[in-house]
Design a protein around this motif. Structure first.
Motif, PDB file in Angstrom:
ATOM      1  N   ILE A  39      -0.983   3.394   6.226  1.00  0.00           N
ATOM      2  CA  ILE A  39      -1.424   2.006   6.048  1.00  0.00           C
ATOM      3  C   ILE A  39      -2.677   1.734   6.877  1.00  0.00           C
ATOM      4  N   PRO A  73       0.818  -1.218   0.000  1.00  0.00           N
ATOM      5  CA  PRO A  73       0.000   0.000   0.000  1.00  0.00           C
ATOM      6  C   PRO A  73       0.855   1.273   0.000  1.00  0.00           C
ATOM      7  N   ASN A  90       5.723   4.216   9.334  1.00  0.00           N
ATOM      8  CA  ASN A  90       4.685   4.216   8.315  1.00  0.00           C
ATOM      9  C   ASN A  90       3.299   4.131   8.953  1.00  0.00           C
ATOM     10  N   THR A  91       3.167   3.279   9.957  1.00  0.00           N
ATOM     11  CA  THR A  91       1.883   3.144  10.661  1.00  0.00           C
ATOM     12  C   THR A  91       1.513   4.455  11.342  1.00  0.00           C
ATOM     13  N   THR A 145      -5.911  -2.706  -3.385  1.00  0.00           N
ATOM     14  CA  THR A 145      -5.233  -2.748  -2.094  1.00  0.00           C
ATOM     15  C   THR A 145      -5.926  -3.793  -1.235  1.00  0.00           C
ATOM     16  N   THR A 153      -6.523  -5.717   2.245  1.00  0.00           N
ATOM     17  CA  THR A 153      -6.381  -5.521   3.690  1.00  0.00           C
ATOM     18  C   THR A 153      -7.308  -6.470   4.440  1.00  0.00           C
ATOM     19  N   ILE A 170      -3.450  -0.334  11.567  1.00  0.00           N
ATOM     20  CA  ILE A 170      -3.209  -1.276  10.470  1.00  0.00           C
ATOM     21  C   ILE A 170      -4.354  -2.278  10.436  1.00  0.00           C
ATOM     22  N   SER A 190       6.932   7.433   1.078  1.00  0.00           N
ATOM     23  CA  SER A 190       6.712   6.377   2.075  1.00  0.00           C
ATOM     24  C   SER A 190       7.919   6.238   3.002  1.00  0.00           C
ATOM     25  N   GLY A 222      -1.545  -5.497   1.942  1.00  0.00           N
ATOM     26  CA  GLY A 222      -1.320  -4.931   3.265  1.00  0.00           C
ATOM     27  C   GLY A 222      -0.463  -5.860   4.107  1.00  0.00           C
TER      28      GLY A 222
END
Length: 297
Positions: free
Chosen positions: A266, A114, A260-261, A203, A205, A176, A120, A148
């Motif tokens: 994400i 993602p 990133n989280t 995407t 997830t 997430i 990123s 994901g």
């Protein structure tokens, strides 16, 4: 539909799962399936079922071109190469895309991540973004699966957190929606076998996004083991991981997941798995319940 479907990295966990869903869930005839790997002997069981096994080395253009010959739809599963200094994985993927074009592949599919764009924080995101750009530049119609984070990735952190009672993170209140690897494989297999000709990006997830604190609470609810979430800076978490024995080159990669989280890149929840596979994805609580013994140790 009689298109030939090829899966790279077929001896890996995701590759094997995709082929399982092609053969057993979707009932694709084995004669239509090609499985590639560097080590064909690892796929003797698939060969016995009638799947064509071919050698494909992502460091060898000729082997990829030869492996892809006669394949209509090719799924490139991203390699496990994480040589960030030399960009080896991106080079491997670009080689595979070029080989697919040379071999006359009609549709190219790829497992990405993602939001891999250059902003990123994930240290290997550039490999995925660069591969997506190479696929689009090739002119081959494509399907990109932005996978994901797997629920199975929690095996890297949860057993230690459960055992120690402390979960060290720098993710703050970021969320997430972890998804089961097998659910993603089912969706990817369905996309591979669909015969769809338009270019598309999905995407993939899980069904709900959680913070680390919420995951810890779920784990405590299932296992009875209390976990205190300890928020750290990225720098402190990196040093802590190295002190715990994580290789110096890998610790920053793990921390970049938390960065990133925390950044919210994400936190998306999609219905792409169910849309593609027709199956409701496994919840995080179901994953924890099913793996309780392994997590508690």
């Amino acid at each position: 539909m009689t298109e030939t479907l090829l899966v790279t990295g077929a001896s890996g966990q995701l590759g094997r799962a995709v082929i399982h869903h092609l053969l057993d869930t979707l009932k694709v005839a084995p004669a239509r399936v090609i499985a590639t790997t560097r080590n064909p002997e690892n796929l003797a069981d698939l060969a016995a079922r009638g799947v064509a096994i071919r050698t494909a080395d992502f460091d060898d253009t000729a082997s990829l071109t030869s492996a892809f010959k006669g394949a209509d739809r090719v799924l490139i599963i991203s390699t496990g190469e994480l040589d960030l200094k030399n960009g080896k994985r991106l080079k491997q993927h670009e080689t595979a895309v070029a080989a697919a074009k040379e071999a006359g592949v009609s549709h190219l599919l790829y497992t990405s991540m993602p939001n891999p764009e250059p902003v990123s924080p994930v240290l290997f995101a550039g490999d995925h973004y660069g591969t997506e750009q190479a696929i689009k530049a090739s002119g081959i119609p494509y399907t990109i699966f932005r996978n994901g984070w797997y629920q199975e990735n929690l095996f890297m952190s949860l057993p230690h957190a459960i055992a120690s009672g402390h979960w060290y993170t720098s993710a703050a209140d970021g969320r997430i929606a972890h998804g089961a690897r097998d659910d993603m494989a089912a969706a990817i297999a369905a996309g591979l076998a669909s015969g769809a000709t338009d270019s598309a990006t999905y995407t993939l997830t899980g069904p709900r996004a959680y913070t680390v604190a919420e995951i810890a609470a779920l784990v405590t609810d299932v296992t009875g083991k209390p976990i205190e979430v300890v928020q750290l800076s990225d720098e402190a978490l990196t040093e802590g991981l190295k002190a715990a024995g994580v290789p110096e080159g890998f610790a920053p990669i793990i921390v970049s997941f938390d960065t990133n989280t925390r950044s919210g890149r994400i936190n998306m929840v999609t219905d792409a798995i169910e849309t593609l596979s027709g199956k409701k994805p496994q919840s995080l609580k179901q994953f924890i319940e099913a793996n309780k013994a392994a997590l508690v140790g």
